[in-house]
Structure formats: structure tokens, C-alpha cells
Scaffold this motif. Structure first.
Motif, PDB file in Angstrom:
ATOM      1  N   SER A 108       0.844  -1.184   0.000  1.00  0.00           N
ATOM      2  CA  SER A 108       0.000   0.000   0.000  1.00  0.00           C
ATOM      3  C   SER A 108       0.881   1.235   0.000  1.00  0.00           C
ATOM      4  O   SER A 108       2.005   1.211   0.513  1.00  0.00           O
ATOM      5  N   ASP A 110       0.065   3.896   1.648  1.00  0.00           N
ATOM      6  CA  ASP A 110      -0.058   4.406   3.016  1.00  0.00           C
ATOM      7  C   ASP A 110      -0.097   3.234   3.986  1.00  0.00           C
ATOM      8  O   ASP A 110      -1.161   2.828   4.450  1.00  0.00           O
ATOM      9  N   GLY A 122      -2.500  -0.998   3.909  1.00  0.00           N
ATOM     10  CA  GLY A 122      -3.157   0.252   4.221  1.00  0.00           C
ATOM     11  C   GLY A 122      -4.379  -0.050   5.061  1.00  0.00           C
ATOM     12  O   GLY A 122      -4.739  -1.213   5.278  1.00  0.00           O
TER      13      GLY A 122
END
Length: 154
Positions: A108, A110, A122
Motif C-alpha cells: 500500500s 499508506d 493500508g
């Protein structure tokens, strides 16, 4: 019959196309992705990565569920690959049953939680994995068929 269900952001590549295909005697790969299914270039790349002995379907989630639930692949050895666990959550909620989901490579932009060196999630991934677990879907971490599967707990 579904012989494998894997989360791998790389979709079909050497590990999946060769190792998993041989280990599970796959006759058809199905890539389920709501954006990729409309991308002719990416579909061609996936066709090139798919072993010659296997067929390939690249479908959106709705069509994949419809085909599976209608029994369209019952006579084949189907291996499903998705980029994100949210796709499997949608499929389970639509009524598709999985004996187990194999977590291979998740990444991901984030990252909020790292489960191991190949699974960096994420929040959307964490939420989907947690909900899949709460729905009773067994999940394992397994990079290749030669690796021992490790039970996954969200």
C-alpha cells in the motif's frame, strides 16, 4: 472448482504463473479487478504471463461472482488472483465461498500495518482482512507453494 484464491498485487507473474499453476494443476486463471478488466494493454500483459496450458479470464468483481455462482467454472481448476483483499470481501458478500485465501504480496502507498515483509497493508486492506476473518474465511500467508502456509490472523 476453485483450487486457489490469492492476493498478490503483481497478479500473474513467475511465482503464480509457474509455481502455483503447477502445484495446483490450474487450468484457468481468473484475475478479478474492477479497473484492469477494461484495460486492453494490461490484459495483454497478463495473457503473456499466463502459461500456455492455462486459460485466462480478466473480469470485474460482479461478472466474476456471477460466473462462479452460475457454475461456469465447475469443470475447470480455477485459480483466482486479486490485487487487494477488498475484492475477496466483495466476492464473499456476493455469496462466493472460499476454502482459504492465500496472502502473497500486499502493498500500500499508506502503510498502517505490516504483517510480514511481503504484507504491508493500508487501512482499507486491514479492514477487509479483519472483516474476512470475522466472516470465518480462513487465510494463510504463503509466498510460494513450497513454503509452509502460516495461519493469518488480522
Amino acid at each position: 472448482m476453485i483450487v486457489g484464491a490469492r492476493v498478490d498485487f503483481r497478479l500473474i507473474h513467475g511465482q503464480v504463473g509457474n509455481l502455483w499453476a503447477n502445484a495446483r494443476q490450474v487450468s484457468r486463471f481468473m484475475v478479478v479487478d474492477d479497473q484492469l478488466c477494461d484495460d486492453a494493454v494490461q490484459k495483454q500483459v497478463l495473457r503473456m504471463a499466463t502459461p500456455a496450458s492455462c486459460k485466462l479470464s480478466v473480469l470485474n468483481t460482479e461478472k466474476a461472482c456471477e460466473n462462479i455462482l452460475a457454475g461456469k467454472y465447475d469443470a475447470q481448476r480455477l485459480f483466482i488472483v486479486v490485487k487487494k483483499p477488498e475484492t475477496y470481501l466483495k466476492m464473499v458478500k456476493a455469496g462466493v465461498k472460499f476454502d482459504e485465501i492465500i496472502l502473497g504480496n500486499i502493498t500500500s502507498m499508506d502503510i498502517v500495518k505490516t504483517y510480514n515483509r511481503n504484507i504491508n497493508c493500508g487501512q482499507d486492506d486491514v479492514d477487509a482482512l479483519t472483516e474476512l476473518q470475522s466472516l470465518g474465511v480462513p487465510m494463510v500467508i504463503q509466498l510460494t507453494p513450497q513454503n509452509n502456509p502460516e495461519k493469518f490472523t488480522a
